[in-house]
Scaffold this active site. Structure first.
Site, PDB file in Angstrom:
ATOM      1  N   LYS A 118       0.819  -1.211   0.000  1.00 18.89           N
ATOM      2  CA  LYS A 118       0.000   0.000   0.000  1.00 18.89           C
ATOM      3  C   LYS A 118       0.855   1.265   0.000  1.00 18.89           C
ATOM      4  O   LYS A 118       0.432   2.282  -0.539  1.00 18.89           O
ATOM      5  CB  LYS A 118      -0.988  -0.004   1.170  1.00 18.89           C
ATOM      6  CG  LYS A 118      -2.107  -1.018   0.958  1.00 18.89           C
ATOM      7  CD  LYS A 118      -3.396  -0.644   1.637  1.00 18.89           C
ATOM      8  CE  LYS A 118      -4.498  -1.576   1.164  1.00 18.89           C
ATOM      9  NZ  LYS A 118      -5.750  -1.441   1.870  1.00 18.89           N
ATOM     10  N   LYS A 200      -4.901 -10.085  -6.391  1.00 15.09           N
ATOM     11  CA  LYS A 200      -6.261 -10.352  -5.878  1.00 15.09           C
ATOM     12  C   LYS A 200      -7.212  -9.219  -6.272  1.00 15.09           C
ATOM     13  O   LYS A 200      -6.788  -8.076  -6.460  1.00 15.09           O
ATOM     14  CB  LYS A 200      -6.242 -10.553  -4.362  1.00 15.09           C
ATOM     15  CG  LYS A 200      -6.145  -9.298  -3.546  1.00 15.09           C
ATOM     16  CD  LYS A 200      -6.627  -9.552  -2.120  1.00 15.09           C
ATOM     17  CE  LYS A 200      -6.679  -8.217  -1.378  1.00 15.09           C
ATOM     18  NZ  LYS A 200      -7.459  -8.203  -0.190  1.00 15.09           N
ATOM     19  N   LYS A 203     -11.121  -3.888  -3.737  1.00 12.87           N
ATOM     20  CA  LYS A 203     -12.096  -2.814  -3.942  1.00 12.87           C
ATOM     21  C   LYS A 203     -11.456  -1.456  -4.164  1.00 12.87           C
ATOM     22  O   LYS A 203     -12.087  -0.554  -4.694  1.00 12.87           O
ATOM     23  CB  LYS A 203     -13.126  -2.777  -2.824  1.00 12.87           C
ATOM     24  CG  LYS A 203     -12.581  -2.574  -1.431  1.00 12.87           C
ATOM     25  CD  LYS A 203     -13.728  -2.437  -0.438  1.00 12.87           C
ATOM     26  CE  LYS A 203     -13.706  -3.472   0.665  1.00 12.87           C
ATOM     27  NZ  LYS A 203     -12.486  -3.508   1.483  1.00 12.87           N
TER      28      LYS A 203
END
Ligand code: AQP
Length: 335
Positions: A118, A200, A203
């Site tokens: 991230k 993966k 969202k």
């Protein structure tokens, strides 16, 4: 609210309202959580505090929190059986997270792969919250003395660190926190991105074609599946180097209950185009009743407010006990 006298194991599950909830969240988490309600004492949360480690637009964020709450109910979570609360409504989470920060080492947080991923993805906003995310997650779990936490493969490392922090604290002060075990669901463990099937489905992926939202319109779902990245082969079967098709077979199997062999037999002689459309159709049908229930809930705000208030009342009562115990052990003076 559930009877806490029965000795069912406690399971804590949470979802971040960091975007619109995806088919990955549904197949990998929500759908399994619904089933757990039968056999466990389940507690569910919308983890809104976690979501702000990435910048959120206030109006969209507010809507995403409420949507996530309504979606949990629409998927079949029964708030009269299992408390469902909003994390920021229960102040013990942020408080215990601070305490645990002081029992967590810089080095162990630096090793978290989600932090590395991230901070690369949001290099303009590598904030301290992104770094200490695992201690807040540890607080979420440890506050309820959870026996188990359903985790996807991506969250295993965070559960591990929660156990390490709990063990360290217990080692210093004596038994305070229960050590949680991972609960790995059998079906739908990992849904991959439709645009890059080595990653993966997430969202917060900026490429809207990479994920299918549980609330996407049928025509959008179909369009996204038709655009799904595959390979140059033509046979619908599981195989090496066929990440896209493997993922679509996994989704088809999770939705219909058919094995990959049955799916391969069904699509013998047919091309990828037919298969993608069939997966799209199966997903649309799976999500249709959820979308209908979601519309009922989201248009009944009073009911949602009533349920999230009851949920946070229950969560506060339970979590306060653990927080008080931990504070007393550290040496804080009682109020
Ligand atoms: N692609 C996936 N396949 C299977 N399970 C998944 N989960 C998430 N993505 C997949 C599971 O959903 C639960 C809730 O996830 P979360 O919202 O707490 O955080 P996350 O894992 O970080 O989910 P996202 O969608 O990838 O969110 P962002 O993009 O905000 O980071 C968890 O049990 C998770 O394993």
């Amino acid at each position: 609210m559930p009877e806490t006298t029965e000795k069912k194991k406690v399971i804590l599950s949470a979802i971040q309202p960091s975007g619109t909830i995806t088919l990955g969240n549904y197949l990998g988490a929500l759908r399994n959580w619904v089933k757990l309600q039968e056999d466990y004492h389940c507690i569910f949360a919308v983890a809104d505090l976690h979501a702000i480690t990435v910048r959120q637009e206030p109006k969209t964020f507010r809507q995403n929190i409420l949507n996530a709450y309504a979606l949990l109910l629409a998927c079949g979570i029964d708030p009269t059986k299992s408390p469902v609360f909003i994390q920021s409504h229960v102040h013990t989470h942020a408080e215990l997270a601070w305490l645990l920060n002081c029992y967590t080492q810089f080095g162990e947080l630096s090793r978290m792969t989600q932090f590395k991923d991230k901070s690369q993805k949001h290099s303009d906003n590598v904030n301290a919250g992104l770094f200490t995310y695992p201690t807040l997650m540890a607080a979420d779990i440890l506050l309820y003395q959870a026996d188990m936490v359903p985790v996807g493969a991506d969250q295993k490392q965070h559960l591990e660190i929660a156990r390490n922090i709990a063990e360290r604290f217990n080692g210093i002060y004596g038994n305070t926190f229960k050590l949680p075990e991972p609960y790995i669901a059998q079906v739908g463990a990992r849904v991959m991105s439709l645009q890059d099937p080595t990653k993966k489905m997430s969202k917060s992926d900026e490429n809207v074609n990479s994920w299918v939202a549980v609330l996407d319109k049928p025509e959008t779902i179909m369009k996204k599946f038709k655009r799904a990245v595959t390979d140059s082969d033509t046979v619908v079967c599981v195989g090496e180097g066929k990440d896209g098709i493997n993922n679509l077979i996994g989704i088809m199997s999770a939705v219909t209950g058919k094995t990959s062999e049955e799916i391969t037999a069904e699509f013998e002689g047919k091309g990828y185009g037919d298969f993608k459309a069939a997966v799209g159709e199966a997903v649309i049908e799976e999500l249709r009743p959820i979308q209908e229930r979601f519309n009922d809930y989201i248009n009944n705000k009073d009911y949602l407010v009533e349920q999230y208030r009851k949920g946070s009342e229950f969560a506060l009562k339970l979590s306060q006990r653990t927080l008080d115990k931990a504070m007393k052990k550290i040496g804080f003076i009682a109020k």
